[in-house]
Design a protein around this motif. Sequence first.
Motif, PDB file in Angstrom:
ATOM      1  N   PRO A  59      -4.764  -7.820 -12.093  1.00 53.37           N
ATOM      2  CA  PRO A  59      -5.462  -6.528 -12.011  1.00 53.37           C
ATOM      3  C   PRO A  59      -6.246  -6.252 -13.275  1.00 53.37           C
ATOM      4  O   PRO A  59      -5.966  -6.814 -14.335  1.00 53.37           O
ATOM      5  N   THR A  94       0.828  -1.195   0.000  1.00 56.12           N
ATOM      6  CA  THR A  94       0.000   0.000   0.000  1.00 56.12           C
ATOM      7  C   THR A  94       0.867   1.252   0.000  1.00 56.12           C
ATOM      8  O   THR A  94       0.634   2.204  -0.742  1.00 56.12           O
ATOM      9  N   GLU A 152     -12.868  -7.020  -8.732  1.00 56.43           N
ATOM     10  CA  GLU A 152     -12.211  -6.267  -9.797  1.00 56.43           C
ATOM     11  C   GLU A 152     -11.218  -7.100 -10.596  1.00 56.43           C
ATOM     12  O   GLU A 152     -10.831  -6.721 -11.693  1.00 56.43           O
ATOM     13  N   ASN A 153     -10.770  -8.229 -10.047  1.00 60.69           N
ATOM     14  CA  ASN A 153      -9.717  -8.999 -10.704  1.00 60.69           C
ATOM     15  C   ASN A 153     -10.213  -9.779 -11.911  1.00 60.69           C
ATOM     16  O   ASN A 153     -11.353 -10.227 -11.955  1.00 60.69           O
ATOM     17  N   GLY A 213      -4.792   3.114  -3.433  1.00 63.33           N
ATOM     18  CA  GLY A 213      -6.077   2.446  -3.525  1.00 63.33           C
ATOM     19  C   GLY A 213      -5.956   1.036  -4.033  1.00 63.33           C
ATOM     20  O   GLY A 213      -6.470   0.111  -3.410  1.00 63.33           O
ATOM     21  N   TYR A 214      -5.267   0.807  -5.156  1.00 65.27           N
ATOM     22  CA  TYR A 214      -5.180  -0.541  -5.685  1.00 65.27           C
ATOM     23  C   TYR A 214      -4.253  -1.406  -4.840  1.00 65.27           C
ATOM     24  O   TYR A 214      -4.503  -2.604  -4.652  1.00 65.27           O
ATOM     25  N   ASP A 216       1.360  -7.048  -8.461  1.00 56.66           N
ATOM     26  CA  ASP A 216      -0.084  -6.862  -8.555  1.00 56.66           C
ATOM     27  C   ASP A 216      -0.845  -8.177  -8.636  1.00 56.66           C
ATOM     28  O   ASP A 216      -2.074  -8.187  -8.572  1.00 56.66           O
ATOM     29  N   GLN A 267      -5.595  -1.053 -15.139  1.00 54.10           N
ATOM     30  CA  GLN A 267      -4.529  -0.809 -14.196  1.00 54.10           C
ATOM     31  C   GLN A 267      -3.186  -0.929 -14.886  1.00 54.10           C
ATOM     32  O   GLN A 267      -2.185  -0.563 -14.365  1.00 54.10           O
ATOM     33  N   TYR A 271      -6.314  -2.447  -1.961  1.00 54.40           N
ATOM     34  CA  TYR A 271      -7.285  -3.441  -2.434  1.00 54.40           C
ATOM     35  C   TYR A 271      -6.635  -4.831  -2.496  1.00 54.40           C
ATOM     36  O   TYR A 271      -7.181  -5.816  -1.994  1.00 54.40           O
ATOM     37  N   THR A 272      -5.460  -4.903  -3.102  1.00 55.24           N
ATOM     38  CA  THR A 272      -4.788  -6.190  -3.261  1.00 55.24           C
ATOM     39  C   THR A 272      -4.308  -6.727  -1.920  1.00 55.24           C
ATOM     40  O   THR A 272      -4.368  -7.936  -1.664  1.00 55.24           O
ATOM     41  N   TYR A 299       2.572   1.769  -3.502  1.00 56.29           N
ATOM     42  CA  TYR A 299       1.691   2.341  -4.514  1.00 56.29           C
ATOM     43  C   TYR A 299       1.384   3.798  -4.209  1.00 56.29           C
ATOM     44  O   TYR A 299       1.285   4.630  -5.105  1.00 56.29           O
TER      45      TYR A 299
END
Length: 216
Positions: A212, A33, A137-138, A70-71, A98, A216, A74-75, A36
């Motif tokens: 992703p 996090t 989302e994946n 954010g991504y 990712d 992305q 998320y991951t 990114y």
Amino acid sequence: MIKQLTAITLSAFLLAGCQTTNPYTGEEEVNKTTKYGGIGALAGAVVGGLANGKKGALAGAALGGAAGAGYGYYTDQQEAALRSRLQGTGVQVQRNGDDIKLIMPGNITFDTNSYNIQASFYSVLGSVALVLKEFDENAVEVVGHTDSTGSHQTNMTLSEKRGQSVASYLVNQGIAGPRITYFGAGPDQPIASNSTSSGRALNRRVEINLRPPVAQ
């Protein structure tokens, strides 16, 4: 302007370099996090600075950092959910940037020379499906693998049918079909030597790769 951007740049790289200890491997690694967020802040600062000077650089860094984190966040959360639900099942969870990979040994997934999922494994795949519905989302790629015993064509067919079985089960559990692809790699992507029984056992597996979104 140059001094301000330099400060932001240094801050971004310092954040990106923050180390944490992976609780599952004990290895030091960059916090996903934070990494990114740092990269996003740097990109946002550059774009914002070019457009609006010093104030634009600061605003761009803030927005870019939030979007970048954010991504990564998320991951991180998806990985934690999978590790929690799959602990003790025999399924490995691997993270590479990712991407998240789930490795399902063949001996707990299918009977020998069969592409029918073992009844005892349905609950494990059900746990995977629950996480995939929560984190939707994946892109989901299912790949069947075999050892090198038998003909190449037989192994290719068997691995594809096993990948299809897992993919179909996930769809039946409510995962959107367009998210999922599957194929069989047969014996062509071994992770161990096929000259030993233990190596062949490792090569007989199904992998679920979570990637992703294309954007992305």
